[in-house]
Every structure is written in C-alpha cells, then in structure tokens.
Scaffold this motif. Structure first.
Motif, PDB file in Angstrom:
ATOM      1  N   ALA A 229      45.444  38.037  27.763  1.00  0.00           N
ATOM      2  CA  ALA A 229      45.969  36.870  28.474  1.00  0.00           C
ATOM      3  C   ALA A 229      45.454  36.857  29.914  1.00  0.00           C
ATOM      4  N   ARG A 230      45.454  38.013  30.556  1.00  0.00           N
ATOM      5  CA  ARG A 230      45.008  38.119  31.939  1.00  0.00           C
ATOM      6  C   ARG A 230      43.522  37.746  32.051  1.00  0.00           C
ATOM      7  N   LEU A 231      42.724  38.281  31.145  1.00  0.00           N
ATOM      8  CA  LEU A 231      41.288  37.970  31.150  1.00  0.00           C
ATOM      9  C   LEU A 231      41.044  36.477  30.893  1.00  0.00           C
ATOM     10  N   ARG A 232      41.748  35.947  29.939  1.00  0.00           N
ATOM     11  CA  ARG A 232      41.537  34.531  29.574  1.00  0.00           C
ATOM     12  C   ARG A 232      41.897  33.626  30.745  1.00  0.00           C
ATOM     13  N   CYS A 233      43.007  33.926  31.414  1.00  0.00           N
ATOM     14  CA  CYS A 233      43.422  33.134  32.601  1.00  0.00           C
ATOM     15  C   CYS A 233      42.363  33.225  33.689  1.00  0.00           C
TER      16      CYS A 233
END
Ligand code: ZN
Ligand code: FE
Length: 238
Positions: A229-233
């Motif tokens: 999630a952090r990478l995608r954001c």
C-alpha cells in the motif's frame, strides 16, 4: 507449442497474438485496437479473444473484430455489465483452450474488481493484463492494496521460470521509482540496466519472468499489504 507475437498499440500497450503451433488456432489477448490485430493476422482467421479487464485500451477493438471474424470471446463473469461481445463467461480456476494449449483463469482483482489473468501452465506463459508490470504493478482503480497483494500472492505459486506478458511498457519509469525508494538495490540496478539495453534496441522489456520479478520488482517483493500500500501510494504521486 504456444507462439506469442507481441504487438504494439497506442502509446505503450502490448497486445498478444497467440498461435498454437500444432493446430494453427489463433487467439488474441486484450485487443484494444482492432487495426493492429487485423494487420498482424494478415488474412488469417481469428478464433478466440481473451479479455483481462474492462478498460478501453484492452477491449476497444473487440466489437470490430467480432464483426469481421467468427471468434469466441472470453471474459470474467463478474463483469457482465461492462465487457463487450463476450460469448464465454469465465471464473477463477476455469480452463480454456487455444488449439491444444490449455490456460487456467486466475482471478486477480486490484487494478479493477473484475480482473483475470490467463496462465498456460504447459507453456509457462502468464497473461496478466494490468496486474503485474515489469518492475511494477497496476494502479488500484477499483480494488484495495489487500486485493492486489492477494492477487500477486496467487502468482507466487506458479513456476518462477514462467514468462509474464504484461500489457504495458512501463518498465523504465517503474525502475526509476524503485530506485528512488531503494537507491542501492543491486537487483533493481541490474534489471534497469537490462531494460535500458533492450529499449535502446527498440525491443520490449516484455516478457519478463516471475523469477525476475521476485528479485527486482519492489511491488511483487512486498512482504505485507502495508508495504504494498505504501509503495503504491508513493508511485501514484511519483
Ligand atoms: Zn487497465
Ligand atoms: Fe491498460
């Protein structure tokens, strides 16, 4: 054997023309642009169309191809309201054939909620649509990071040597992002070097392999939903 011909479409899309070498049956995956496919067929018949998801750059050519050719169209049964001209509604685990080659349908929500991929186990060929990219993963237009994480986990049970046919050439920008997050990552640096060499020759970086992605794709490598999630954001703002 399954022969795969990679066709360029639009800015950075790939359309895949599959041919069973034994029966000469032909299928196309995600024909966003009919003209590209018609030209590549060069007078041959089109037997099947396999759709991964409803986005226009993947289905835009379907209606026109169906007017010209007598072909079956496969699409995910949960997306009946938004996939054109489908004749065969498929679900997770279903098998279909291109000539004498078999593909399994793998349900992989995340990029959209009705996204599927097609895995030809005997040929170790995965057509993943916009789920996995070389060095990246699809944007979460409809699904959650958890959906995408669980979808990527499904690929991890397939052969590491499996070739991955991604529907876009996003590779170099994916590696640039990865190196911003992990500046000294040797695997990413190596993979980026290989990708630059291919692009310099005008060649696609597709197909990759699941083994290569396990090493150098920071999204595919993510160990938890939170990491993904952090990478995608961060990538969405990159
Ligand atoms: Zn898409
Ligand atoms: Fe796309």
């Amino acid at each position: 054997m399954l022969n795969v011909n990679i066709l360029n479409a639009f800015e950075d899309n790939y359309i895949f023309l599959l041919e069973c070498s034994k029966t000469a049956e032909i299928a196309v995956v995600d024909p966003g642009d009919a003209d590209v496919v018609i030209k590549a067929l060069n007078g041959r018949e089109l037997d099947k169309i396999l759709l991964t998801h409803h986005h226009y750059d993947h289905v835009g050519g379907v209606d026109r191809l169906c007017e010209i050719y007598n072909c079956d169209v496969y699409g995910y049964k949960g997306d009946k309201h938004r996939l054109p001209s489908v004749t065969h509604w498929v679900d997770d685990g279903d098998l279909l054939k291109v000539g004498d080659r078999s593909a399994k349908v793998i349900f992989v929500p995340g990029h959209t909620l009705g996204h599927v991929s097609y895995y030809f186990a005997g040929d170790e060929a995965l057509f993943c649509g916009d789920t996995l990219f070389v060095g990246g993963c699809g944007r979460l237009f409809e699904g959650s990071a958890e959906d995408m994480f669980n979808s990527l986990v499904k690929y991890k049970s397939l052969a590491l040597s499996a070739k991955v046919y991604c529907a876009h050439e996003y590779t170099l920008s994916n590696y640039e992002f990865a190196l911003k997050m992990f500046p000294d990552d040797r695997s990413v640096l190596e993979a980026k070097k290989r990708a630059i060499a291919l692009r310099a020759k005008g060649l696609p970086t597709v197909p990759t392999t699941l083994g290569n992605e396990a090493l150098s794709n920071v999204f595919y490598r993510a160990k938890t939903v939170e990491d993904l999630a952090r990478l995608r954001c961060a990538k969405d703002k990159f």
